[in-house]
Design a protein around this motif. Structure first.
Motif, PDB file in Angstrom:
ATOM      1  N   ARG A  71     -22.646 -27.392  24.135  1.00  0.00           N
ATOM      2  CA  ARG A  71     -23.365 -28.190  23.350  1.00  0.00           C
ATOM      3  C   ARG A  71     -22.398 -29.455  22.753  1.00  0.00           C
ATOM      4  O   ARG A  71     -21.756 -29.053  22.099  1.00  0.00           O
ATOM      5  CB  ARG A  71     -24.073 -28.058  23.148  1.00  0.00           C
ATOM      6  N   THR A  72     -23.370 -30.542  22.289  1.00  0.00           N
ATOM      7  CA  THR A  72     -22.358 -31.391  22.414  1.00  0.00           C
ATOM      8  C   THR A  72     -22.083 -31.121  20.429  1.00  0.00           C
ATOM      9  O   THR A  72     -20.954 -31.031  19.881  1.00  0.00           O
ATOM     10  CB  THR A  72     -23.213 -32.375  22.497  1.00  0.00           C
ATOM     11  N   ASN A  73     -23.309 -30.786  19.885  1.00  0.00           N
ATOM     12  CA  ASN A  73     -23.811 -29.627  18.531  1.00  0.00           C
ATOM     13  C   ASN A  73     -22.846 -31.707  17.614  1.00  0.00           C
ATOM     14  O   ASN A  73     -22.159 -31.059  16.949  1.00  0.00           O
ATOM     15  CB  ASN A  73     -22.378 -28.876  18.659  1.00  0.00           C
ATOM     16  N   ALA A  74     -23.585 -32.705  18.085  1.00  0.00           N
ATOM     17  CA  ALA A  74     -23.022 -34.214  17.558  1.00  0.00           C
ATOM     18  C   ALA A  74     -23.337 -33.752  15.807  1.00  0.00           C
ATOM     19  O   ALA A  74     -23.838 -33.496  15.213  1.00  0.00           O
ATOM     20  CB  ALA A  74     -23.835 -34.873  17.722  1.00  0.00           C
ATOM     21  N   ARG A  75     -22.165 -34.343  15.437  1.00  0.00           N
ATOM     22  CA  ARG A  75     -22.268 -34.963  13.239  1.00  0.00           C
ATOM     23  C   ARG A  75     -21.929 -35.650  13.802  1.00  0.00           C
ATOM     24  O   ARG A  75     -21.276 -36.342  13.822  1.00  0.00           O
ATOM     25  CB  ARG A  75     -20.711 -33.668  13.167  1.00  0.00           C
ATOM     26  N   GLY A  76     -23.739 -36.263  13.929  1.00  0.00           N
ATOM     27  CA  GLY A  76     -23.735 -37.593  13.975  1.00  0.00           C
ATOM     28  C   GLY A  76     -25.079 -37.268  14.771  1.00  0.00           C
ATOM     29  O   GLY A  76     -26.074 -37.090  14.745  1.00  0.00           O
ATOM     30  N   ILE A  77     -24.910 -38.862  15.505  1.00  0.00           N
ATOM     31  CA  ILE A  77     -25.877 -39.375  16.198  1.00  0.00           C
ATOM     32  C   ILE A  77     -26.001 -37.921  17.396  1.00  0.00           C
ATOM     33  O   ILE A  77     -25.252 -37.579  17.356  1.00  0.00           O
ATOM     34  CB  ILE A  77     -25.547 -40.589  16.671  1.00  0.00           C
ATOM     35  N   HIS A  78     -27.305 -37.439  17.274  1.00  0.00           N
ATOM     36  CA  HIS A  78     -27.905 -36.526  18.289  1.00  0.00           C
ATOM     37  C   HIS A  78     -29.090 -36.604  19.603  1.00  0.00           C
ATOM     38  O   HIS A  78     -29.826 -37.619  18.842  1.00  0.00           O
ATOM     39  CB  HIS A  78     -28.222 -35.378  17.464  1.00  0.00           C
ATOM     40  N   TYR A  79     -28.675 -36.915  20.406  1.00  0.00           N
ATOM     41  CA  TYR A  79     -30.483 -36.845  21.112  1.00  0.00           C
ATOM     42  C   TYR A  79     -30.552 -35.381  21.454  1.00  0.00           C
ATOM     43  O   TYR A  79     -30.024 -33.962  21.803  1.00  0.00           O
ATOM     44  CB  TYR A  79     -29.377 -37.466  22.345  1.00  0.00           C
ATOM     45  N   GLU A  80     -32.031 -35.197  21.221  1.00  0.00           N
ATOM     46  CA  GLU A  80     -32.578 -34.051  21.549  1.00  0.00           C
ATOM     47  C   GLU A  80     -33.682 -33.708  21.893  1.00  0.00           C
ATOM     48  O   GLU A  80     -34.752 -35.413  21.706  1.00  0.00           O
ATOM     49  CB  GLU A  80     -32.438 -33.472  20.209  1.00  0.00           C
ATOM     50  N   ARG A  81     -34.845 -32.632  22.122  1.00  0.00           N
ATOM     51  CA  ARG A  81     -35.782 -32.697  22.283  1.00  0.00           C
ATOM     52  C   ARG A  81     -37.143 -32.296  21.543  1.00  0.00           C
ATOM     53  O   ARG A  81     -35.976 -31.122  20.353  1.00  0.00           O
ATOM     54  CB  ARG A  81     -35.788 -31.722  24.195  1.00  0.00           C
ATOM     55  N   TRP A  82     -38.329 -32.731  21.111  1.00  0.00           N
ATOM     56  CA  TRP A  82     -39.039 -31.446  20.794  1.00  0.00           C
ATOM     57  C   TRP A  82     -39.791 -31.385  21.028  1.00  0.00           C
ATOM     58  O   TRP A  82     -40.871 -32.423  22.595  1.00  0.00           O
ATOM     59  CB  TRP A  82     -39.102 -32.645  20.024  1.00  0.00           C
ATOM     60  N   CYS A  83     -40.802 -30.441  21.062  1.00  0.00           N
ATOM     61  CA  CYS A  83     -42.118 -30.599  21.679  1.00  0.00           C
ATOM     62  C   CYS A  83     -43.577 -30.751  20.578  1.00  0.00           C
ATOM     63  O   CYS A  83     -42.600 -29.782  19.633  1.00  0.00           O
ATOM     64  CB  CYS A  83     -42.096 -28.820  22.234  1.00  0.00           C
TER      65      CYS A  83
END
Ligand SMILES: Cc1cc2nc3c(=O)[nH]c(=O)nc-3n(C[C@H](O)[C@H](O)[C@H](O)COP(=O)(O)OP(=O)(O)OC[C@H]3O[C@@H](n4cnc5c(N)ncnc54)[C@H](O)[C@@H]3O)c2cc1C
Ligand SMILES: [Zn+2]
Lengths: 100, 347
Positions: free
Chosen positions: A47-59
């Motif tokens: 996973r990218t596990n970005a420290r900063g901008i993160h693209y993610e899914r929510w339900c």
């Protein structure tokens, strides 16, 4: 608690109505039997596990129950935008700002 | 950061053979740690008790106890009455919403003082000639043409070295990225809180995975309370209040006598979680780069073991047999050490 805008309900609702569903834009392999172990590991676990901008899914679990995507800064937890599943990955707004 | 700010639970009653070995190795080392560091880390073997509230809990705890015994790891089953005798504040009322049906007790488990562990190690390392540079972030990992580590960039300049060991907990992904590596890690906020200090009322550590909270009392008298992580990836070092409310509701459910306790403060740290909830401790695909990460919500207990094993791996350029299974490569081969499925919640 985060305030999250559901792009389907077009309403900003408290985080407790939603469940997080991991990094966004990870496409299921088109031809799974062609993948080697390395590529499976990448798809399943890395996973990218970005420290900063993160693209993610929510339900919107306790609302319309639909999945959508969000752009969030993981340093400030500020949500930049949410958008419907299937829509292209948008650009983040400016630099993350908090990546120190 | 995690080491200085955690709820200090120490135990080794994990399910799988690999885990039993690595956590029990650490548990053995806690025993002599104060003497070895010449610093009192206040390791207190007061026992860690995990409550069973339903048939599933009872079955899975019995499985854990049997697996632990086969591995020579201390763990025993207690009836509700025995659990109450071990921890008098426990309510074993049959009318509870989640009645206590028994408990698994690891008597050798307990707590230690987190700050003392950090200070003790720092002082002992300094005495051995280790330079500790505080408040100085690593900003890059420099690699030679052949890919091997050449040194690290820091806020205060370059340090040339053929070997680098990374122990950055919640920031491990960021550090690995500097060497061009992508890791199977996600960083989440984990919160905890303490109450106002009171006289000794709570003799051990109690965890309930089903009602979902854990509690102990520090030597300062505060109740030390925690539960699970927030749900989303974050480096913000704080989480949401509803997690704390949920945690306290659980504590009040199991320990109604604490309903009127006032909470003093809460805080959050960043924990790096692997897909199988087991650490990654060993070599990396980059020659000269070694990593100790992925301890997630439960790496304090492993401190002496992880330190020893990382040092061994760096010195010999090969893992010790105890950390040999904890490779990055297991996510490619599928040889996971799936404590996530075994425990389901926070460690
Ligand atoms: C609230 C909470 C409760 C917990 N409770 C328990 C518990 O009861 N029992 C248990 O076993 N575990 C517990 N844990 C987990 C435990 O704290 C961690 O697993 C453990 O402390 C990790 O130790 P470490 O030495 O690997 O990392 P840490 O002690 O976190 O040290 C990592 C260090 O890396 C530094 N760092 C990061 N980025 C950089 C950089 N770029 N350059 C230089 N340095 C950097 C950080 O500043 C930090 O000092 C808890 C964690 C939290 C947050
Ligand atoms: Zn909705």
């Amino acid at each position: 608690m985060l305030l999250i805008r559901c792009p389907y309900c077009e309403e900003e609702r408290p985080e407790v109505e939603f469940s997080y569903a991991g990094e966004a834009h990870i496409a299921r392999p088109a031809d799974p039997s062609q993948l080697n172990d390395e590529q499976w590991a990448e798809y399943l676990f890395i996973r990218t596990n970005a420290r900063g901008i993160h693209y993610e899914r929510w339900c919107h679990r306790h609302g319309c129950a639909r999945y959508f995507n969000a752009v969030r800064d993981t340093v400030t937890d500020k949500l930049q935008m949410t958008y419907k599943a299937g829509e292209p990955k948008p650009d983040a707004i400016g630099p993350s700002g908090g990546d120190k | 950061m995690g080491t200085g700010r955690n709820t200090t639970i120490i135990r080794s009653n994990y399910l799988y053979d690999e885990s039993a070995r690595i956590y029990d190795h650490a548990l053995d080392l806690w025993d002599g740690l104060s003497q070895e560091l010449n610093y009192n880390v206040m390791y207190s073997k007061r026992g860690v008790m995990m409550l069973a509230h339903n048939v599933h809990d009872m079955q899975s705890f019995h499985r854990h106890i049997h697996a632990n015994r086969l591995n020579g790891v201390d763990n025993q089953w207690l009836t509700p009455e025995e659990a109450k005798a071990y921890c008098p504040p426990l309510s074993i009322s049959k009318n509870a919403r989640y009645p206590v049906m028994g408990a698994a007790l690891q008597k050798k488990g307990g707590v230690a003082r987190h700050d003392s562990v950090a200070w003790g190690y720092a002082r002992a390392a300094a005495a051995l000639g280790v330079d500790i540079i505080q408040n100085c972030a690593v900003t890059g990992i420099k690699r030679a043409a052949d890919g091997a580590v050449e040194g690290i960039e820091t806020e205060r300049g370059f340090i040339a070295t053929p070997k680098v060991g990374v122990s950055a907990a919640g920031n491990s992904s960021v550090l690995m990225e500097m060497a061009g590596l992508r890791f199977p890690l996600e960083s989440y906020p984990l919160q905890a809180l303490v109450s106002e200090p009171v006289k000794p009322v709570f003799p051990c550590v109690v965890m309930s995975n089903t009602v979902h909270a854990y509690i102990s009392q520090s030597d300062k008298g505060e109740l030390v309370i925690g539960a699970g992580t927030d749900q989303y990836v974050s480096y913000s070092q704080h989480g949401a209040l509803h997690i704390i409310e949920h945690t306290l509701a659980s504590i009040c459910e199991i320990f109604p006598l604490f309903k009127r306790m006032r909470m003093l403060r809460s805080w959050g740290g960043v924990v790096d979680v692997t897909p199988d909830r087991s650490p990654i401790l060993g070599k990396t695909p980059v020659p000269g780069l070694y990593v100790n990460c992925g301890w997630g919500t439960g790496g304090f207990k492993a401190t002496p073991g992880a330190g020893h094993l990382l040092a061994h791996t760096i010195a010999k350029d090969e893992p010790h047999k105890i950390n040999a299974p904890f490779t990055l490569d297991r996510f490619r081969t599928g040889r996971l050490i799936d404590e996530a499925a075994a425990a389901a919640v926070a460690h």
